[in-house]
Design an enzyme around this catalytic site. Structure first.
Site, PDB file in Angstrom:
ATOM      1  N   LYS A  44       0.830  -1.229   0.000  1.00 16.76           N
ATOM      2  CA  LYS A  44       0.000   0.000   0.000  1.00 16.76           C
ATOM      3  C   LYS A  44       0.850   1.259   0.000  1.00 16.76           C
ATOM      4  O   LYS A  44       0.463   2.272  -0.583  1.00 16.76           O
ATOM      5  CB  LYS A  44      -0.972   0.008   1.183  1.00 16.76           C
ATOM      6  N   VAL A  51      -5.136  -3.417   0.967  1.00 15.98           N
ATOM      7  CA  VAL A  51      -6.047  -2.734   1.903  1.00 15.98           C
ATOM      8  C   VAL A  51      -6.893  -3.771   2.640  1.00 15.98           C
ATOM      9  O   VAL A  51      -7.575  -4.585   2.023  1.00 15.98           O
ATOM     10  CB  VAL A  51      -6.980  -1.746   1.153  1.00 15.98           C
ATOM     11  N   GLY A 106      -6.214  -6.412   4.453  1.00 14.63           N
ATOM     12  CA  GLY A 106      -5.820  -7.833   4.482  1.00 14.63           C
ATOM     13  C   GLY A 106      -6.755  -8.718   3.688  1.00 14.63           C
ATOM     14  O   GLY A 106      -6.887  -8.568   2.470  1.00 14.63           O
ATOM     15  N   ASP A 128       0.324   3.895   7.810  1.00 13.58           N
ATOM     16  CA  ASP A 128      -0.168   2.744   7.033  1.00 13.58           C
ATOM     17  C   ASP A 128      -1.669   2.891   6.737  1.00 13.58           C
ATOM     18  O   ASP A 128      -2.110   2.645   5.608  1.00 13.58           O
ATOM     19  CB  ASP A 128       0.107   1.453   7.835  1.00 13.58           C
ATOM     20  N   LYS A 181      -3.692   3.302   3.063  1.00 14.56           N
ATOM     21  CA  LYS A 181      -4.859   2.509   2.641  1.00 14.56           C
ATOM     22  C   LYS A 181      -6.053   3.393   2.308  1.00 14.56           C
ATOM     23  O   LYS A 181      -6.764   3.135   1.334  1.00 14.56           O
ATOM     24  CB  LYS A 181      -5.208   1.508   3.748  1.00 14.56           C
TER      25      LYS A 181
HETATM   26  P1  NDP Z   1       8.299  -9.216   5.642  1.00 16.68           P
HETATM   27  O1  NDP Z   1       9.313  -8.244   6.140  1.00 16.68           O
HETATM   28  O2  NDP Z   1       7.915 -10.362   6.497  1.00 16.68           O
HETATM   29  O3  NDP Z   1       8.784  -9.818   4.246  1.00 16.68           O
HETATM   30  C1  NDP Z   1       9.455  -9.060   3.282  1.00 16.68           C
HETATM   31  C2  NDP Z   1      10.320  -9.992   2.465  1.00 16.68           C
HETATM   32  O4  NDP Z   1      11.016  -9.246   1.460  1.00 16.68           O
HETATM   33  C3  NDP Z   1      11.372 -10.729   3.261  1.00 16.68           C
HETATM   34  O5  NDP Z   1      11.435 -12.055   2.790  1.00 16.68           O
HETATM   35  C4  NDP Z   1      12.668  -9.998   2.941  1.00 16.68           C
HETATM   36  O6  NDP Z   1      13.795 -10.813   3.006  1.00 16.68           O
HETATM   37  C5  NDP Z   1      12.403  -9.597   1.522  1.00 16.68           C
HETATM   38  N1  NDP Z   1      13.198  -8.460   1.110  1.00 16.68           N
HETATM   39  C6  NDP Z   1      13.388  -7.273   1.750  1.00 16.68           C
HETATM   40  N2  NDP Z   1      14.189  -6.473   1.026  1.00 16.68           N
HETATM   41  C7  NDP Z   1      14.522  -7.163  -0.074  1.00 16.68           C
HETATM   42  C8  NDP Z   1      15.337  -6.893  -1.193  1.00 16.68           C
HETATM   43  N3  NDP Z   1      15.983  -5.746  -1.331  1.00 16.68           N
HETATM   44  N4  NDP Z   1      15.463  -7.843  -2.139  1.00 16.68           N
HETATM   45  C9  NDP Z   1      14.833  -9.008  -2.036  1.00 16.68           C
HETATM   46  N5  NDP Z   1      14.028  -9.336  -0.983  1.00 16.68           N
HETATM   47  C10 NDP Z   1      13.883  -8.422  -0.021  1.00 16.68           C
HETATM   48  O7  NDP Z   1       7.022  -8.352   5.226  1.00 16.68           O
HETATM   49  P2  NDP Z   1       5.527  -8.839   5.069  1.00 16.68           P
HETATM   50  O8  NDP Z   1       5.480 -10.135   4.391  1.00 16.68           O
HETATM   51  O9  NDP Z   1       4.823  -8.655   6.343  1.00 16.68           O
HETATM   52  O10 NDP Z   1       4.962  -7.675   4.099  1.00 16.68           O
HETATM   53  C11 NDP Z   1       5.189  -7.719   2.710  1.00 16.68           C
HETATM   54  C12 NDP Z   1       4.293  -6.674   2.053  1.00 16.68           C
HETATM   55  O11 NDP Z   1       2.937  -7.000   2.336  1.00 16.68           O
HETATM   56  C13 NDP Z   1       4.510  -5.245   2.559  1.00 16.68           C
HETATM   57  O12 NDP Z   1       4.254  -4.362   1.511  1.00 16.68           O
HETATM   58  C14 NDP Z   1       3.410  -5.114   3.618  1.00 16.68           C
HETATM   59  O13 NDP Z   1       3.030  -3.783   3.819  1.00 16.68           O
HETATM   60  C15 NDP Z   1       2.299  -5.886   2.960  1.00 16.68           C
HETATM   61  N6  NDP Z   1       1.268  -6.391   3.843  1.00 16.68           N
HETATM   62  C16 NDP Z   1       1.589  -7.091   4.971  1.00 16.68           C
HETATM   63  C17 NDP Z   1       0.593  -7.628   5.769  1.00 16.68           C
HETATM   64  C18 NDP Z   1       0.880  -8.360   7.005  1.00 16.68           C
HETATM   65  O14 NDP Z   1      -0.073  -8.681   7.748  1.00 16.68           O
HETATM   66  N7  NDP Z   1       2.136  -8.686   7.313  1.00 16.68           N
HETATM   67  C19 NDP Z   1      -0.819  -7.450   5.411  1.00 16.68           C
HETATM   68  C20 NDP Z   1      -1.052  -6.715   4.190  1.00 16.68           C
HETATM   69  C21 NDP Z   1      -0.031  -6.211   3.448  1.00 16.68           C
HETATM   70  P3  NDP Z   1      14.389 -11.338   4.423  1.00 16.68           P
HETATM   71  O15 NDP Z   1      13.430 -12.383   4.887  1.00 16.68           O
HETATM   72  O16 NDP Z   1      15.704 -11.889   4.063  1.00 16.68           O
HETATM   73  O17 NDP Z   1      14.447 -10.130   5.301  1.00 16.68           O
HETATM   74  N1  HSE Z   2       0.687  -3.643   9.319  1.00 17.21           N
HETATM   75  C1  HSE Z   2      -0.578  -3.754   8.692  1.00 17.21           C
HETATM   76  C2  HSE Z   2      -1.656  -3.735   9.750  1.00 17.21           C
HETATM   77  C3  HSE Z   2      -0.648  -5.018   7.888  1.00 17.21           C
HETATM   78  O1  HSE Z   2      -1.337  -3.925  10.926  1.00 17.21           O
HETATM   79  O2  HSE Z   2      -2.810  -3.514   9.411  1.00 17.21           O
HETATM   80  C4  HSE Z   2      -1.872  -5.112   7.023  1.00 17.21           C
HETATM   81  O3  HSE Z   2      -1.846  -4.196   5.987  1.00 17.21           O
END
Ligand code: NDP
Ligand code: HSE
Length: 447
Positions: free
Chosen positions: A105, A132, A134, A201, A205
């Site tokens: 987002k 947005v 989840g 955040d 959204k």
């Molecule tokens: P995480 O930090 O858990 O995962 C991010 C991943 O990207 C990790 O595997 C990380 O590697 C990798 N990464 C970071 N930088 C690089 C790079 N330069 N090159 C390659 N890989 C990279 O985040 P989330 O999974 O929680 O979130 C991912 C996206 O989803 C974000 O945009 C977040 O806002 C969105 N989101 C998250 C939600 C949630 O509930 N968590 C809900 C809705 C949206 P490494 O593991 O080695 O650090």
């Molecule tokens: N960090 C976000 C939240 C993840 O807590 O709502 C979902 O977008």
């Protein structure tokens, strides 16, 4: 049966959830959709990153080059987060004509103006259901289900982490830091949790939702953002006594002069309002359309599997060809719409809650009420809690509807009084719009 090769960028909380769903539920998905997703590439920081999921057959890569060169891969799923490397990869994927599915987002709210036109120019598309709320299909709801509606307002709880913290502070009297640590451990929080608690955040959204709802380009920097970091337990306790719950709401509203009000802030929500019962990591979105009236969507707004559910829904939508056709035909995306005119919150009218900390001596309330009156603010209730010792007392006031600019000016003046011992805490008291399905309201007229 069609096999759909995809590339996954980032394999953290959400990315590993997507892989798990695509592998564990492969048969179920194949039966329902006729599709099998083949995760052909995983782009991660290291060639062999900490394997959070069992993924066989995928190539672990550290650059976009092999993904861009592979003509069979038509969908790139960006789950890295942030607005630097993720943006670079997303632009590269779209430029190569590949469809982009993303949960990012921050990237869409700040760079949608570049990404959406790019997707159009390459006859591609962007799926962003996961960006947005989840697992709640609110993008689908606004974009398709409510397409015939002129939206008047959206009042929403859009950050699971902040809502979890408020719920735990309110219901279990947990300290803020403990509640935040729990939200992080559960995988709800952003990599930088200040985005969650400072309202950024939720602002990302609401910018995305407002753009779709009102068909206008939203300048992210015009959104007023106030988070929950400075919120005191006093406010939570006092709100409860007054019949309210404190929630961090994201609001997008069409004003009578057709401009938009866009804001994120903690506020008092009456206990009988459905948003008051939205607890923990759950999100809820109240939307008001001219034809449909009030629509409320509710569900898990953060966490691995709810977000993976939204990502996989987009994958199916792209793979069966709906996403690209819809994306190219509808004119509701940034770049296809006109810039929004946004009002300052000073001109908004609402009720307010104030907590003053003043000397316990004669004449103090007279000074306070004189200042409020001189700014056209009328009191609705006043509560002074008895204290055993001499020292400042807390005076809790609620007001009738007043202009926010007037309230700010009055609070400034009250805080300069010699009898005021600490900065006045104040919050908005929210009244949701009337349903307004009748034609004829000023916001309801044709463009
Ligand atoms: P995480 O930090 O858990 O995962 C991010 C991943 O990207 C990790 O595997 C990380 O590697 C990798 N990464 C970071 N930088 C690089 C790079 N330069 N090159 C390659 N890989 C990279 O985040 P989330 O999974 O929680 O979130 C991912 C996206 O989803 C974000 O945009 C977040 O806002 C969105 N989101 C998250 C939600 C949630 O509930 N968590 C809900 C809705 C949206 P490494 O593991 O080695 O650090
Ligand atoms: N960090 C976000 C939240 C993840 O807590 O709502 C979902 O977008």
């Amino acid at each position: 049966m069609q096999t759909v090769p995809i590339a996954l960028l980032g394999c953290g909380t959400v990315g590993s959830g997507v892989v798990r769903m695509l592998t564990e539920d492969a048969e179920f998905l194949a039966q329902r959709t006729g599709l099998r997703f083949d995760v052909r590439y995983v782009l991660a920081l290291q060639a062999n990153p900490k394997a959070r999921v069992a993924l066989t057959g995928a190539k672990w890569v550290t650059s976009m080059d092999p993904i861009l060169a592979d003509k069979d891969v038509g969908i790139v799923v960006e789950l890295i987060g942030g607005t630097t490397f993720a943006l670079e990869c997303s632009k590269a994927a779209l430029s190569a004509g590949k469809a982009l599915v993303t949960a990012n987002k921050a990237m869409l709210a700040r760079h949608g103006g570049e990404l959406f036109p790019l997707a159009h120019s390459t006859d591609s598309c962007i799926g962003f259901e996961a960006a947005v709320a989840g697992g709640v299909p609110v993008i689908l709801g606004l974009r398709d289900g409510l397409v015939a509606n002129r939206i008047r307002a959206i009042y929403a709880i859009l950050n699971g982490t902040a809502n979890y913290i408020l719920t735990e502070m309110t219901g279990a009297n947990k300290p803020y830091e403990q509640a935040l640590a729990e939200a992080q451990a559960a995988g709800y929080a952003e990599a930088d949790p200040t985005y969650d608690v400072d309202g950024i955040d939720a602002a990302h959204k609401i910018a995305i939702l407002a753009g779709l709802a009102f068909g206008e380009d939203i300048a992210f920097d015009r959104i007023r953002i106030e988070g929950i970091r400075g919120l005191q337990l006093d406010e939570i306790v006092n709100a409860r006594q007054l019949g309210y719950v404190i929630k961090m709401l994201a609001v997008a509203e069409r004003m009578s002069d057709r401009r938009l009000s866009l804001r994120v802030h903690p506020c008092l929500v009456a206990k009988d309002n459905p948003l008051a019962s939205v607890d923990g990591p759950f999100n809820a979105i109240s939307m008001f359309g001219h034809a449909v009236g009030h629509v409320l969507m509710y569900g898990r707004g953060a966490g691995q599997s709810p977000t993976a559910s939204a990502v996989v829904s987009d994958l199916v939508d792209v793979a069966i060809g709906h996403a690209r056709r819809r994306f190219q035909s509808l004119k509701i995306w940034p770049g296809k719409t006109r810039p929004a005119q946004i009002v300052s919150t000073d001109n908004l009218v609402s009720r307010f809650y104030l907590r003053l900390q003043v000397a316990d001596q004669p004449g103090v309330m007279a000074q306070v009420t004189r200042i409020l009156g001189s700014h056209q603010i009328s009191l609705s209730s006043v509560l002074q809690k008895e204290v055993p010792l001499t020292g400042p007392v807390n005076v809790v006031i609620t007001t009738h509807r007043a202009r926010e600019g007037d309230l700010r000016a009055a609070v400034d003046e009250i805080d300069r009084l010699p009898v005021t011992k600490a900065a006045t805490a104040w919050l908005r008291v929210i009244d949701l719009p009337a349903e307004g399905i009748d034609a004829g309201d000023e916001w309801n007229r044709k463009e």
